[in-house]
Motif scaffolding. Structure first.
Motif, mmCIF file in Angstrom:
data_model
loop_
_atom_site.group_PDB
_atom_site.id
_atom_site.type_symbol
_atom_site.label_atom_id
_atom_site.label_comp_id
_atom_site.label_asym_id
_atom_site.label_seq_id
_atom_site.Cartn_x
_atom_site.Cartn_y
_atom_site.Cartn_z
ATOM 1 N N GLY A 103 41.760 30.906 31.986
ATOM 2 C CA GLY A 103 43.084 30.914 32.595
ATOM 3 C C GLY A 103 44.039 31.829 31.839
ATOM 4 N N GLY A 104 45.312 31.705 32.092
ATOM 5 C CA GLY A 104 46.326 32.451 31.362
ATOM 6 C C GLY A 104 46.243 33.957 31.560
ATOM 7 N N TRP A 105 46.659 34.695 30.512
ATOM 8 C CA TRP A 105 46.751 36.148 30.620
ATOM 9 C C TRP A 105 45.372 36.804 30.745
ATOM 10 C CZ3 TRP A 105 44.246 39.215 27.166
ATOM 11 C CH2 TRP A 105 43.824 38.626 25.975
ATOM 12 N N ALA A 106 44.354 36.220 30.107
ATOM 13 C CA ALA A 106 43.016 36.806 30.188
ATOM 14 C C ALA A 106 42.500 36.783 31.625
ATOM 15 C CB ALA A 106 42.056 36.045 29.266
ATOM 16 N N ASP A 107 42.688 35.648 32.287
ATOM 17 C CA ASP A 107 42.268 35.526 33.684
ATOM 18 C C ASP A 107 43.061 36.485 34.566
ATOM 19 O OD1 ASP A 107 40.968 34.309 35.990
ATOM 20 O OD2 ASP A 107 42.875 33.305 36.349
ATOM 21 N N ALA A 108 44.363 36.569 34.346
ATOM 22 C CA ALA A 108 45.201 37.452 35.159
ATOM 23 C C ALA A 108 44.831 38.916 34.956
ATOM 24 C CB ALA A 108 46.678 37.226 34.811
ATOM 25 N N ALA A 109 44.570 39.311 33.717
ATOM 26 C CA ALA A 109 44.210 40.710 33.443
ATOM 27 C C ALA A 109 42.885 41.072 34.104
ATOM 28 C CB ALA A 109 44.129 40.931 31.931
ATOM 29 N N LEU A 110 41.890 40.182 33.995
ATOM 30 C CA LEU A 110 40.593 40.459 34.609
ATOM 31 C C LEU A 110 40.717 40.565 36.121
ATOM 32 C CD1 LEU A 110 37.537 40.805 34.412
ATOM 33 C CD2 LEU A 110 37.320 38.312 34.487
ATOM 34 N N MET A 111 41.512 39.709 36.733
ATOM 35 C CA MET A 111 41.672 39.747 38.188
ATOM 36 C C MET A 111 42.375 41.011 38.649
ATOM 37 S SD MET A 111 40.080 37.325 39.546
ATOM 38 C CE MET A 111 38.878 37.597 38.221
ATOM 39 N N ARG A 112 43.281 41.560 37.843
ATOM 40 C CA ARG A 112 43.931 42.806 38.241
ATOM 41 C C ARG A 112 42.936 43.969 38.204
ATOM 42 N NH1 ARG A 112 46.565 39.096 38.698
ATOM 43 N NH2 ARG A 112 45.306 39.238 40.595
ATOM 44 N N VAL A 113 42.052 43.957 37.214
ATOM 45 C CA VAL A 113 41.006 44.985 37.165
ATOM 46 C C VAL A 113 40.086 44.855 38.375
ATOM 47 C CG1 VAL A 113 39.019 45.835 35.867
ATOM 48 C CG2 VAL A 113 41.101 45.146 34.657
ATOM 49 N N ILE A 114 39.733 43.629 38.707
ATOM 50 C CA ILE A 114 38.868 43.389 39.870
ATOM 51 C C ILE A 114 39.568 43.848 41.143
ATOM 52 C CG2 ILE A 114 37.748 41.605 41.244
ATOM 53 C CD1 ILE A 114 36.376 42.243 38.586
ATOM 54 N N ASP A 115 40.862 43.582 41.260
ATOM 55 C CA ASP A 115 41.613 44.006 42.438
ATOM 56 C C ASP A 115 41.593 45.526 42.598
ATOM 57 O OD1 ASP A 115 42.231 41.409 43.081
ATOM 58 O OD2 ASP A 115 44.203 41.440 42.098
ATOM 59 N N VAL A 116 41.737 46.236 41.491
ATOM 60 C CA VAL A 116 41.714 47.699 41.546
ATOM 61 C C VAL A 116 40.354 48.195 42.017
ATOM 62 C CG1 VAL A 116 41.827 49.802 40.151
ATOM 63 C CG2 VAL A 116 43.514 47.983 39.806
ATOM 64 N N LEU A 117 39.276 47.622 41.481
ATOM 65 C CA LEU A 117 37.934 48.043 41.873
ATOM 66 C C LEU A 117 37.649 47.728 43.336
ATOM 67 C CD1 LEU A 117 35.898 46.979 38.713
ATOM 68 C CD2 LEU A 117 36.571 49.295 39.380
ATOM 69 N N LEU A 118 38.109 46.564 43.797
ATOM 70 C CA LEU A 118 37.869 46.182 45.184
ATOM 71 C C LEU A 118 38.740 46.965 46.161
ATOM 72 C CD1 LEU A 118 37.521 42.292 44.870
ATOM 73 C CD2 LEU A 118 35.711 43.961 45.287
ATOM 74 N N ALA A 119 39.824 47.540 45.667
ATOM 75 C CA ALA A 119 40.708 48.303 46.556
ATOM 76 C C ALA A 119 40.086 49.625 46.991
ATOM 77 C CB ALA A 119 42.050 48.561 45.861
ATOM 78 N N VAL A 120 39.130 50.138 46.217
ATOM 79 C CA VAL A 120 38.466 51.407 46.543
ATOM 80 C C VAL A 120 37.216 51.103 47.355
ATOM 81 C CG1 VAL A 120 37.472 53.519 45.596
ATOM 82 C CG2 VAL A 120 39.317 52.341 44.372
ATOM 83 N N PRO A 121 36.990 51.805 48.476
ATOM 84 C CA PRO A 121 35.748 51.592 49.234
ATOM 85 C C PRO A 121 34.523 51.714 48.350
ATOM 86 C CG PRO A 121 37.258 52.987 50.472
ATOM 87 C CD PRO A 121 37.872 52.785 49.112
#
Length: 278
Positions: A103-121
């Protein structure tokens, strides 16, 4: 187990998927043994010959036997897909579960990286990574691992968040169990089924992704009999040698359909609440 087998036997699509996967495995193992010609044996006198008793799937522009090349390319293509899926399932499950527990900042940081990767086809990102790393089968597989990993991280995290607040995990936490104990004994066993299903269905995507990279020259390099490369070679002779693109393309379609249907059937067996959509 008997009930699951009975349900699976009544699932026509699942049976078809299992048969296709079994045929693929049999072709990968036995195909090179029954092929009477070496996959890289060049015979210009027999170039671009149509299917016959001597060459079951015809020959290519260099006189190489297409059946032998297709059979010898089946096992590396299948093993490459299984390696990618095995890596992404393992790393994705661990990363997603740890992220949910931390949880916390570690979870949030990882999810933002995942969001960036998933945003690209996915295919565009795989092409960019493979081109940056250099054209080869190993680099293509690395690119596919990076592309497919976010799917498993997101799925494992979502399921782990649901399990984290269940009664059995709360009881374990109140009993003094640490995060590693909860992860090993409560979360991972309950995640195994859904990750297995996603992994089975992802094999089809990886096979097609590797073939796509091979088709554009970023995957396995000649003279490797990788299926995507065989389709790419056949596109230059579609008018005069239809068999060069037809048989490798058909093999890719059947392999992808088999793993998709099998994964769908396994999902229905493991989760009886889900109904197959018509």
């Amino acid at each position: 187990m008997t009930a699951a087998w009975h349900k699976a036997s009544r699932d026509a699509a699942g049976v078809v998927g299992a048969v296709l996967v079994a045929l693929l495995l049999g072709f990968a193992v036995l195909g090179p043994l029954v092929a009477g010609n070496a996959p890289d044996a060049i015979d210009l006198a027999r170039r671009l010959q149509p299917p016959s008793a001597l060459h079951w799937m015809g020959t290519d522009e260099l006189g190489r036997d297409l059946f032998s090349r297709l059979a010898n390319g089946a096992w590396p293509s299948l093993m490459a897909a299984l390696l990618v899926v095995g890596t992404t399932v393992t790393l994705g499950t661990l990363a997603g579960t740890l992220s949910a527990l931390a949880g916390g900042w570690a979870d949030a940081a990882l999810m933002r990286v995942i969001d960036v990767l998933l945003a690209v086809p996915a295919l565009v990102l795989a092409m960019a990574l493979a081109a940056a790393l250099g054209p080869s089968l190993v680099n293509a597989l690395i690119a596919l691992v990076i592309v497919r990993l976010p799917v498993f991280v997101r799925l494992a995290r979502a399921q782990a968040l649901l399990l984290r607040d269940r009664g059995f995990t709360e009881a374990a936490r109140l009993a003094g169990a640490g995060r590693w104990h909860i992860m090993r004994h409560h979360l991972l066993p309950n995640l195994a089924g859904i990750m297995l299903v996603q992994g089975l269905m992802d094999i089809a995507a990886v096979i097609l992704g590797a073939a796509a990279l091979g088709f554009i020259g970023l995957g396995a390099q000649p003279p490797s009999p990788e299926w995507g490369g065989l389709v790419a070679s056949g596109r230059h002779f579609m008018a005069d040698a239809w068999w060069l693109g037809l048989f490798p393309g058909l093999a890719l379609v059947l392999a992808a359909a088999g793993f998709n249907l099998l994964g769908d059937a396994v999902r229905d067996i493991l989760d009886p609440r889900q109904e197959r959509t018509p």
